[in-house]
Design a protein around this motif. Structure first.
Motif, PDB file in Angstrom:
ATOM      1  N   PRO A  22       0.809  -1.226   0.000  1.00 32.98           N
ATOM      2  CA  PRO A  22       0.000   0.000   0.000  1.00 32.98           C
ATOM      3  C   PRO A  22       0.841   1.276   0.000  1.00 32.98           C
ATOM      4  N   LEU A  23       1.987   1.258   0.667  1.00 30.83           N
ATOM      5  CA  LEU A  23       2.830   2.454   0.701  1.00 30.83           C
ATOM      6  C   LEU A  23       3.352   2.815  -0.689  1.00 30.83           C
ATOM      7  N   PHE A  24       3.521   1.825  -1.536  1.00 31.34           N
ATOM      8  CA  PHE A  24       3.939   2.148  -2.898  1.00 31.34           C
ATOM      9  C   PHE A  24       2.889   2.997  -3.586  1.00 31.34           C
ATOM     10  N   TRP A  25       1.617   2.605  -3.447  1.00 32.77           N
ATOM     11  CA  TRP A  25       0.559   3.348  -4.135  1.00 32.77           C
ATOM     12  C   TRP A  25       0.369   4.736  -3.539  1.00 32.77           C
ATOM     13  N   ALA A  26       0.479   4.839  -2.222  1.00 33.93           N
ATOM     14  CA  ALA A  26       0.390   6.161  -1.600  1.00 33.93           C
ATOM     15  C   ALA A  26       1.510   7.059  -2.118  1.00 33.93           C
ATOM     16  N   THR A  27       2.702   6.499  -2.266  1.00 27.52           N
ATOM     17  CA  THR A  27       3.846   7.271  -2.753  1.00 27.52           C
ATOM     18  C   THR A  27       3.695   7.602  -4.236  1.00 27.52           C
ATOM     19  N   HIS A  28       3.258   6.627  -5.027  1.00 34.97           N
ATOM     20  CA  HIS A  28       3.079   6.837  -6.464  1.00 34.97           C
ATOM     21  C   HIS A  28       2.097   7.978  -6.733  1.00 34.97           C
ATOM     22  N   LEU A  29       1.075   8.073  -5.909  1.00 35.37           N
ATOM     23  CA  LEU A  29       0.038   9.084  -6.136  1.00 35.37           C
ATOM     24  C   LEU A  29       0.434  10.473  -5.654  1.00 35.37           C
ATOM     25  N   LEU A  30       1.621  10.614  -5.076  1.00 36.09           N
ATOM     26  CA  LEU A  30       2.126  11.957  -4.799  1.00 36.09           C
ATOM     27  C   LEU A  30       2.214  12.778  -6.088  1.00 36.09           C
ATOM     28  N   GLN A  31       2.387  12.090  -7.217  1.00 35.03           N
ATOM     29  CA  GLN A  31       2.375  12.776  -8.510  1.00 35.03           C
ATOM     30  C   GLN A  31       1.051  13.487  -8.760  1.00 35.03           C
ATOM     31  N   TYR A  32      -0.016  12.926  -8.211  1.00 29.85           N
ATOM     32  CA  TYR A  32      -1.365  13.411  -8.498  1.00 29.85           C
ATOM     33  C   TYR A  32      -1.852  14.423  -7.475  1.00 29.85           C
ATOM     34  N   THR A  33      -1.063  14.604  -6.396  1.00 29.30           N
ATOM     35  CA  THR A  33      -1.402  15.615  -5.390  1.00 29.30           C
ATOM     36  C   THR A  33      -0.376  16.740  -5.382  1.00 29.30           C
ATOM     37  N   ASN A  34       0.508  16.749  -6.391  1.00 26.83           N
ATOM     38  CA  ASN A  34       1.584  17.738  -6.451  1.00 26.83           C
ATOM     39  C   ASN A  34       2.436  17.724  -5.187  1.00 26.83           C
ATOM     40  N   GLY A  35       2.648  16.508  -4.653  1.00 24.39           N
ATOM     41  CA  GLY A  35       3.509  16.340  -3.496  1.00 24.39           C
ATOM     42  C   GLY A  35       2.859  16.582  -2.158  1.00 24.39           C
ATOM     43  N   GLU A  38      -0.937  14.965   2.895  1.00 24.86           N
ATOM     44  CA  GLU A  38      -2.001  14.786   3.885  1.00 24.86           C
ATOM     45  C   GLU A  38      -3.159  13.918   3.400  1.00 24.86           C
ATOM     46  N   PRO A  39      -3.749  14.184   2.213  1.00 23.35           N
ATOM     47  CA  PRO A  39      -4.871  13.329   1.805  1.00 23.35           C
ATOM     48  C   PRO A  39      -4.467  11.875   1.566  1.00 23.35           C
ATOM     49  N   LEU A  40      -3.239  11.648   1.123  1.00 22.94           N
ATOM     50  CA  LEU A  40      -2.786  10.278   0.890  1.00 22.94           C
ATOM     51  C   LEU A  40      -2.560   9.542   2.206  1.00 22.94           C
ATOM     52  N   CYS A  41      -1.986  10.229   3.178  1.00 25.66           N
ATOM     53  CA  CYS A  41      -1.789   9.603   4.483  1.00 25.66           C
ATOM     54  C   CYS A  41      -3.132   9.254   5.120  1.00 25.66           C
ATOM     55  N   ALA A  42      -4.111  10.157   4.992  1.00 21.56           N
ATOM     56  CA  ALA A  42      -5.439   9.875   5.552  1.00 21.56           C
ATOM     57  C   ALA A  42      -6.125   8.743   4.811  1.00 21.56           C
ATOM     58  N   SER A  47       1.548   7.048   8.100  1.00 21.89           N
ATOM     59  CA  SER A  47       2.127   8.270   8.640  1.00 21.89           C
ATOM     60  C   SER A  47       2.914   9.004   7.558  1.00 21.89           C
ATOM     61  N   GLU A  48       3.083  10.311   7.762  1.00 19.71           N
ATOM     62  CA  GLU A  48       3.883  11.090   6.826  1.00 19.71           C
ATOM     63  C   GLU A  48       5.328  10.592   6.808  1.00 19.71           C
ATOM     64  N   ALA A  49       5.843  10.207   7.967  1.00 22.05           N
ATOM     65  CA  ALA A  49       7.220   9.723   8.039  1.00 22.05           C
ATOM     66  C   ALA A  49       7.395   8.457   7.207  1.00 22.05           C
ATOM     67  N   ASP A  50       6.436   7.536   7.327  1.00 21.37           N
ATOM     68  CA  ASP A  50       6.527   6.289   6.551  1.00 21.37           C
ATOM     69  C   ASP A  50       6.383   6.564   5.059  1.00 21.37           C
ATOM     70  N   ALA A 169      -8.827  -1.638  -3.146  1.00 11.52           N
ATOM     71  CA  ALA A 169      -8.225  -2.877  -3.666  1.00 11.52           C
ATOM     72  C   ALA A 169      -6.707  -2.851  -3.584  1.00 11.52           C
ATOM     73  N   CYS A 170      -6.123  -1.646  -3.556  1.00 11.58           N
ATOM     74  CA  CYS A 170      -4.663  -1.522  -3.477  1.00 11.58           C
ATOM     75  C   CYS A 170      -4.185  -1.225  -2.051  1.00 11.58           C
ATOM     76  N   GLY A 171      -5.050  -1.471  -1.074  1.00  8.96           N
ATOM     77  CA  GLY A 171      -4.617  -1.429   0.314  1.00  8.96           C
ATOM     78  C   GLY A 171      -4.938  -0.178   1.090  1.00  8.96           C
ATOM     79  N   ALA A 172      -5.631   0.793   0.487  1.00  9.26           N
ATOM     80  CA  ALA A 172      -6.000   1.991   1.239  1.00  9.26           C
ATOM     81  C   ALA A 172      -6.985   1.616   2.334  1.00  9.26           C
ATOM     82  N   ALA A 173      -6.691   2.029   3.550  1.00 11.32           N
ATOM     83  CA  ALA A 173      -7.504   1.604   4.695  1.00 11.32           C
ATOM     84  C   ALA A 173      -8.192   2.758   5.392  1.00 11.32           C
TER      85      ALA A 173
END
Length: 234
Positions: A22-35, A38-42, A47-50, A169-173
């Motif tokens: 799941p962390l891969f997808w959260a990180t990959h989507l930083l492209q779509y939030t312009n870095g 917060e919304p991806l971590c939620a 966590s932001e650190a992870d 489906a990609c692990g967002a909880a």
């Protein structure tokens, strides 16, 4: 892993092993939030650190991740994590093993080029990538992999629900519906853009797009539209 023209001397590695994290997808989507994290971590419940620790991992200049989505007739849509020191970006490229060069769809970086797909094309590619079955389905990995280059000013009413299901489906909880709404309201570096369906295929009206007349030949535009074709296209 498939050879990609133009990247022969770069440290490419197959990133397929990451799709179940799941962390891969959260990180990959930083492209779509312009870095904006917060919304991806939620949405992913991380966590932001992870998140930023994982971003550092996939931005390693010694390992350029490549993830690929199969299209028709042996064509592939590659996503290359182009990790130059202090200057990373993401290249979205169409290729066929018999071609001597790639066809760029989009580039996500400071000097971005795109968008690369409209919503119906994103659905079509994700349908093609899914295993054949008795009922239509979407491949969530293909869907989220290509989401950062999707832009469309005319989304269907169920778009939030579709994206929320892909995130889950990609692990967002976390609150996937809120994350889906945020992503589709902002739509990356280009924001919602219009597309025109012409006899030669879909073209973008955005000045930074590769898929516009003048930036690509009519033959290239038609070929791309054919490979990304949705059932609703004429």
């Amino acid at each position: 892993m498939h050879k990609i023209p133009g990247y022969e001397n770069d440290p490419l590695v197959d990133g397929a092993y990451l799709v179940d994290e799941p962390l891969f997808w959260a990180t990959h989507l930083l492209q779509y939030t312009n870095g904006v994290e917060e919304p991806l971590c939620a949405g992913f419940g991380v966590s932001e650190a992870d998140l930023w620790q994982f971003y550092k991992r996939v931005s390693d200049e010694h390992q350029w991740l490549v993830l690929s989505v199969p299209l028709s007739a042996g064509h592939l849509l590659h996503v290359v994590y182009r990790n130059f020191p202090e200057d990373n970006g993401y290249d979205y490229l169409l290729h066929h093993p018999e071609w001597d060069s790639t066809v760029p769809l989009a580039t996500v970086e400071g000097c971005f080029r795109g968008p690369g797909l409209c919503w119906p094309e994103l659905l079509a590619v994700a349908h093609k990538a899914a295993e054949a079955g008795s009922a239509p389905r979407l491949d969530p990995h293909a869907f989220l992999l290509l989401l950062p280059i999707m832009s469309d000013a005319e989304l269907p009413l169920d778009a939030d629900d579709v994206l929320a299901a892909m995130l889950t489906a990609c692990g967002a909880a976390g609150d996937t519906r809120a994350l889906a709404r945020t992503l589709l309201e902002e739509q990356g570096c280009w924001g919602p853009q219009n597309w025109t369906l012409t006899p030669g295929g879909r073209i973008s009206e955005f000045r930074h797009a590769f898929r516009r007349p003048g930036a690509m030949s009519p033959d290239a535009l038609a070929q791309i539209s054919s490979l990304l074709r949705s059932d609703g296209d004429a």
